[in-house]
Design a protein around this motif. Structure first.
Motif, PDB file in Angstrom:
ATOM      1  N   GLU A   1       6.451  -2.812  -1.376  1.00 51.01           N
ATOM      2  CA  GLU A   1       5.128  -2.947  -1.970  1.00 51.01           C
ATOM      3  C   GLU A   1       4.687  -1.596  -2.511  1.00 51.01           C
ATOM      4  O   GLU A   1       5.009  -0.557  -1.941  1.00 51.01           O
ATOM      5  CB  GLU A   1       4.121  -3.444  -0.934  1.00 51.01           C
ATOM      6  CG  GLU A   1       4.427  -4.845  -0.453  1.00 51.01           C
ATOM      7  CD  GLU A   1       3.339  -5.385   0.451  1.00 51.01           C
ATOM      8  OE1 GLU A   1       2.232  -5.700  -0.059  1.00 51.01           O
ATOM      9  OE2 GLU A   1       3.598  -5.490   1.664  1.00 51.01           O
TER      10      GLU A   1
ATOM     11  N   ALA B   1      -2.546  -8.440  -8.632  1.00 52.87           N
ATOM     12  CA  ALA B   1      -1.258  -8.357  -7.949  1.00 52.87           C
ATOM     13  C   ALA B   1      -0.160  -9.096  -8.721  1.00 52.87           C
ATOM     14  O   ALA B   1      -0.400 -10.132  -9.341  1.00 52.87           O
ATOM     15  CB  ALA B   1      -1.371  -8.930  -6.545  1.00 52.87           C
TER      16      ALA B   1
ATOM     17  N   VAL C   1      -1.851  -9.847   0.533  1.00 57.91           N
ATOM     18  CA  VAL C   1      -2.491  -9.209  -0.620  1.00 57.91           C
ATOM     19  C   VAL C   1      -3.535 -10.109  -1.290  1.00 57.91           C
ATOM     20  O   VAL C   1      -4.482  -9.606  -1.882  1.00 57.91           O
ATOM     21  CB  VAL C   1      -1.441  -8.723  -1.647  1.00 57.91           C
ATOM     22  CG1 VAL C   1      -0.925  -9.856  -2.519  1.00 57.91           C
ATOM     23  CG2 VAL C   1      -2.011  -7.629  -2.526  1.00 57.91           C
TER      24      VAL C   1
ATOM     25  N   ASP D   1       1.157   0.225  -4.473  1.00 58.72           N
ATOM     26  CA  ASP D   1      -0.223   0.107  -4.962  1.00 58.72           C
ATOM     27  C   ASP D   1      -0.546   1.093  -6.079  1.00 58.72           C
ATOM     28  O   ASP D   1      -1.684   1.145  -6.537  1.00 58.72           O
ATOM     29  CB  ASP D   1      -1.210   0.366  -3.812  1.00 58.72           C
ATOM     30  CG  ASP D   1      -1.527  -0.892  -3.037  1.00 58.72           C
ATOM     31  OD1 ASP D   1      -1.582  -1.964  -3.649  1.00 58.72           O
ATOM     32  OD2 ASP D   1      -1.700  -0.785  -1.811  1.00 58.72           O
TER      33      ASP D   1
ATOM     34  N   HIS E   1      -1.239  -3.914  -7.532  1.00 55.96           N
ATOM     35  CA  HIS E   1      -0.351  -4.091  -6.383  1.00 55.96           C
ATOM     36  C   HIS E   1       0.912  -4.836  -6.802  1.00 55.96           C
ATOM     37  O   HIS E   1       0.828  -5.905  -7.402  1.00 55.96           O
ATOM     38  CB  HIS E   1      -1.071  -4.861  -5.274  1.00 55.96           C
ATOM     39  CG  HIS E   1      -0.349  -4.838  -3.978  1.00 55.96           C
ATOM     40  ND1 HIS E   1      -0.526  -3.846  -3.044  1.00 55.96           N
ATOM     41  CD2 HIS E   1       0.588  -5.669  -3.464  1.00 55.96           C
ATOM     42  CE1 HIS E   1       0.249  -4.069  -2.005  1.00 55.96           C
ATOM     43  NE2 HIS E   1       0.941  -5.177  -2.234  1.00 55.96           N
TER      44      HIS E   1
END
Length: 194
Positions: free
Chosen positions: A155, A109, A182, A157, A162
């Motif tokens: 956000e 992330a 997350v 993905d 992410h």
């Protein structure tokens, strides 16, 4: 919060927006997350408030060049705070670009706020991502292939990693909440106990 989470914040030694570094940093540390701060040099980090007023001084834990970030380092999240001076200087640092690519290619992330997404464009990882930022970056991010929108929190993905983005310090509430959500997923994907 998931135990054993680890995050890395990357900044320059002058010009990072104080709250965009310190609010997530303190929030994560209060929740038991280990947060390292990598700066260009081993000197103090001098933050700014509103890109002009002196803020707090912070000690880095590493320099950008000392961080391996190959997926074996245990980092679950990369934090890229803003500040115009910070972000404009950071995107010219080869080591910062390398770290962004290392996180995204290993599926981890990334959370970038305000001017921080400039570094995503520089690293060539913004293409195909839906994101937000400080409004003045809209053209740069669109030209880098991103879908830019003016929302407090976005956000995405897609692409196997992410991305969390927000526009400014006023969005830090939803920004830190998204990071909280997350981190457990990132730890689980890495196969570590939470």
């Amino acid at each position: 919060m998931t135990r054993d989470c680890k995050a890395l914040a990357i900044v320059t030694n002058y010009g990072v927006e104080q709250d965009e570094l310190l609010v997530p940093l303190r929030h994560l540390r209060d929740d038991g997350v280990r947060v390292d701060i990598a700066a260009v040099e081993d000197d103090d980090i001098r933050t700014l408030v509103g890109d002009e007023d002196p803020g707090e001084t912070v000690r880095p834990t590493h320099t950008l060049g000392q961080v391996v970030a190959d997926g074996t380092d245990g980092y679950d999240l990369l934090l890229i705070p803003g500040g115009t001076i910070n972000a404009d200087t950071l995107r010219l640092q080869d080591e910062a670009v390398r770290l962004v690519r290392a996180f995204t290619t290993t599926g981890r992330a990334v959370a970038a706020i305000c001017h921080g997404p400039w570094l995503l464009a520089e690293a060539g990882v913004a293409e195909g991502k839906r994101l937000t930022s400080y409004p003045s970056l809209r053209t740069d991010l669109t030209n880098a292939g991103a879908e830019w929108t003016d929302e407090p929190l976005v956000e995405d993905d897609s692409g196997g990693w992410h991305l969390i983005t927000s526009r400014n310090p006023g969005d830090l509430g939803p920004f830190t909440q998204a990071i909280d959500a997350v981190l457990p997923r990132t730890v689980a994907a890495a196969g570590r106990p939470g």
